[in-house]
Design a protein around this motif. Sequence first.
Motif, PDB file in Angstrom:
ATOM      1  N   GLN A  97      27.624  16.096 -14.663  1.00 54.14           N
ATOM      2  CA  GLN A  97      27.268  16.686 -16.130  1.00 54.14           C
ATOM      3  C   GLN A  97      25.840  17.233 -16.117  1.00 54.14           C
ATOM      4  O   GLN A  97      25.697  18.053 -17.097  1.00 54.14           O
ATOM      5  CB  GLN A  97      27.446  15.686 -17.232  1.00 54.14           C
ATOM      6  N   VAL A  98      25.174  17.100 -15.214  1.00 58.61           N
ATOM      7  CA  VAL A  98      23.896  17.705 -14.904  1.00 58.61           C
ATOM      8  C   VAL A  98      23.943  18.915 -14.039  1.00 58.61           C
ATOM      9  O   VAL A  98      24.152  18.729 -12.976  1.00 58.61           O
ATOM     10  CB  VAL A  98      22.909  16.727 -14.381  1.00 58.61           C
ATOM     11  N   VAL A  99      23.581  20.103 -14.835  1.00 55.28           N
ATOM     12  CA  VAL A  99      23.625  21.391 -13.839  1.00 55.28           C
ATOM     13  C   VAL A  99      22.316  21.697 -13.539  1.00 55.28           C
ATOM     14  O   VAL A  99      21.424  21.878 -14.435  1.00 55.28           O
ATOM     15  CB  VAL A  99      24.412  22.353 -14.708  1.00 55.28           C
ATOM     16  N   LEU A 100      21.881  21.956 -12.208  1.00 52.56           N
ATOM     17  CA  LEU A 100      20.410  22.283 -12.023  1.00 52.56           C
ATOM     18  C   LEU A 100      20.335  23.730 -11.608  1.00 52.56           C
ATOM     19  O   LEU A 100      20.831  24.387 -10.860  1.00 52.56           O
ATOM     20  CB  LEU A 100      20.226  21.495 -10.578  1.00 52.56           C
ATOM     21  N   ILE A 101      19.649  24.251 -12.678  1.00 55.09           N
ATOM     22  CA  ILE A 101      19.428  25.596 -12.537  1.00 55.09           C
ATOM     23  C   ILE A 101      17.943  26.059 -12.427  1.00 55.09           C
ATOM     24  O   ILE A 101      17.091  25.524 -13.423  1.00 55.09           O
ATOM     25  CB  ILE A 101      20.163  26.403 -13.878  1.00 55.09           C
ATOM     26  N   SER A 102      17.456  26.852 -11.625  1.00 60.27           N
ATOM     27  CA  SER A 102      16.088  26.931 -11.309  1.00 60.27           C
ATOM     28  C   SER A 102      15.245  27.799 -12.469  1.00 60.27           C
ATOM     29  O   SER A 102      13.910  27.519 -12.110  1.00 60.27           O
ATOM     30  CB  SER A 102      16.125  27.863  -9.887  1.00 60.27           C
ATOM     31  N   THR A 103      15.732  28.696 -13.141  1.00 64.91           N
ATOM     32  CA  THR A 103      14.873  29.410 -14.252  1.00 64.91           C
ATOM     33  C   THR A 103      15.504  29.405 -15.560  1.00 64.91           C
ATOM     34  O   THR A 103      16.684  29.205 -16.041  1.00 64.91           O
ATOM     35  CB  THR A 103      14.808  31.029 -13.700  1.00 64.91           C
ATOM     36  N   ALA A 104      14.540  29.506 -16.506  1.00 72.70           N
ATOM     37  CA  ALA A 104      14.734  29.232 -17.897  1.00 72.70           C
ATOM     38  C   ALA A 104      15.721  30.505 -18.581  1.00 72.70           C
ATOM     39  O   ALA A 104      16.720  30.037 -19.009  1.00 72.70           O
ATOM     40  CB  ALA A 104      13.624  29.190 -18.672  1.00 72.70           C
ATOM     41  N   ASP A 105      15.753  31.589 -17.960  1.00 68.53           N
ATOM     42  CA  ASP A 105      16.365  32.419 -18.331  1.00 68.53           C
ATOM     43  C   ASP A 105      17.997  32.434 -17.888  1.00 68.53           C
ATOM     44  O   ASP A 105      18.768  32.486 -18.817  1.00 68.53           O
ATOM     45  CB  ASP A 105      15.966  34.131 -17.901  1.00 68.53           C
ATOM     46  N   LYS A 106      18.218  31.810 -17.064  1.00 67.08           N
ATOM     47  CA  LYS A 106      19.511  31.647 -16.324  1.00 67.08           C
ATOM     48  C   LYS A 106      19.971  30.340 -16.994  1.00 67.08           C
ATOM     49  O   LYS A 106      20.958  30.307 -17.242  1.00 67.08           O
ATOM     50  CB  LYS A 106      19.436  31.354 -14.708  1.00 67.08           C
ATOM     51  N   ARG A 107      19.422  29.370 -17.401  1.00 68.92           N
ATOM     52  CA  ARG A 107      19.660  28.380 -18.391  1.00 68.92           C
ATOM     53  C   ARG A 107      20.225  28.663 -19.630  1.00 68.92           C
ATOM     54  O   ARG A 107      21.284  28.249 -19.985  1.00 68.92           O
ATOM     55  CB  ARG A 107      18.758  27.222 -18.437  1.00 68.92           C
ATOM     56  N   PHE A 108      19.569  29.328 -20.143  1.00 68.97           N
ATOM     57  CA  PHE A 108      19.978  29.980 -21.409  1.00 68.97           C
ATOM     58  C   PHE A 108      20.977  30.812 -21.228  1.00 68.97           C
ATOM     59  O   PHE A 108      21.908  31.012 -22.231  1.00 68.97           O
ATOM     60  CB  PHE A 108      18.652  30.633 -22.153  1.00 68.97           C
TER      61      PHE A 108
END
Length: 189
Positions: A157-168
């Motif tokens: 359930q934890v998705v690791l995404i490197s940048t804030a813009d990609k997370r949003f």
Amino acid sequence: MKTIIVVFAVLLLSTFNTQACNKTFEVGTNENYWPPYVELKNGVLSGIEINVIKTLFKGSPFCLKFSVLPSSLRAQEELKQGRIDIMFAATKTKKRSKFAYFSQSYRDEVMLLYKNTLSPNLSSIEQLFSQGFSIAVNRGSYYGAHFEQLKKAYPKQVVLISTADKRFEMLNKQRVDFVIEDALSGLFF
């Protein structure tokens, strides 16, 4: 004659520039759009974090070279291997203290849980996991011992995404249900 003067002036300036730096420190960041902290425009990094680093070194015999890396986890590895000299916005942990020195804290960071408008309101992070929702977090960030335990208990359930813009972006496209992000940066997204 003008050509010789221009060449001489360029050589003279480049000599002063090399003499001005006793050492160049490589500063690593994984963010290129993390307002208000870091923003890359026309190949130049700016923002609060960049200004703090530049202010600390202003007037010193040291120069700075900024590098954008793929993730904060990668930046930590580059620091560990000695390929970069400085990172910023990193939480001090026992594990990280084995390969890095930490300055005094220079700002308090408030992390918030952001949700898609279609995601339900929850009363706790435990509820998020127990109900099967997904959460995007920064690859390599540390959110405390309790969250580390939850991450281990609910890894899918934890998705690791490197940048804030990609997370949003993932949150807006409903590919994740929630995002943990810095309060000031979250306001921009």
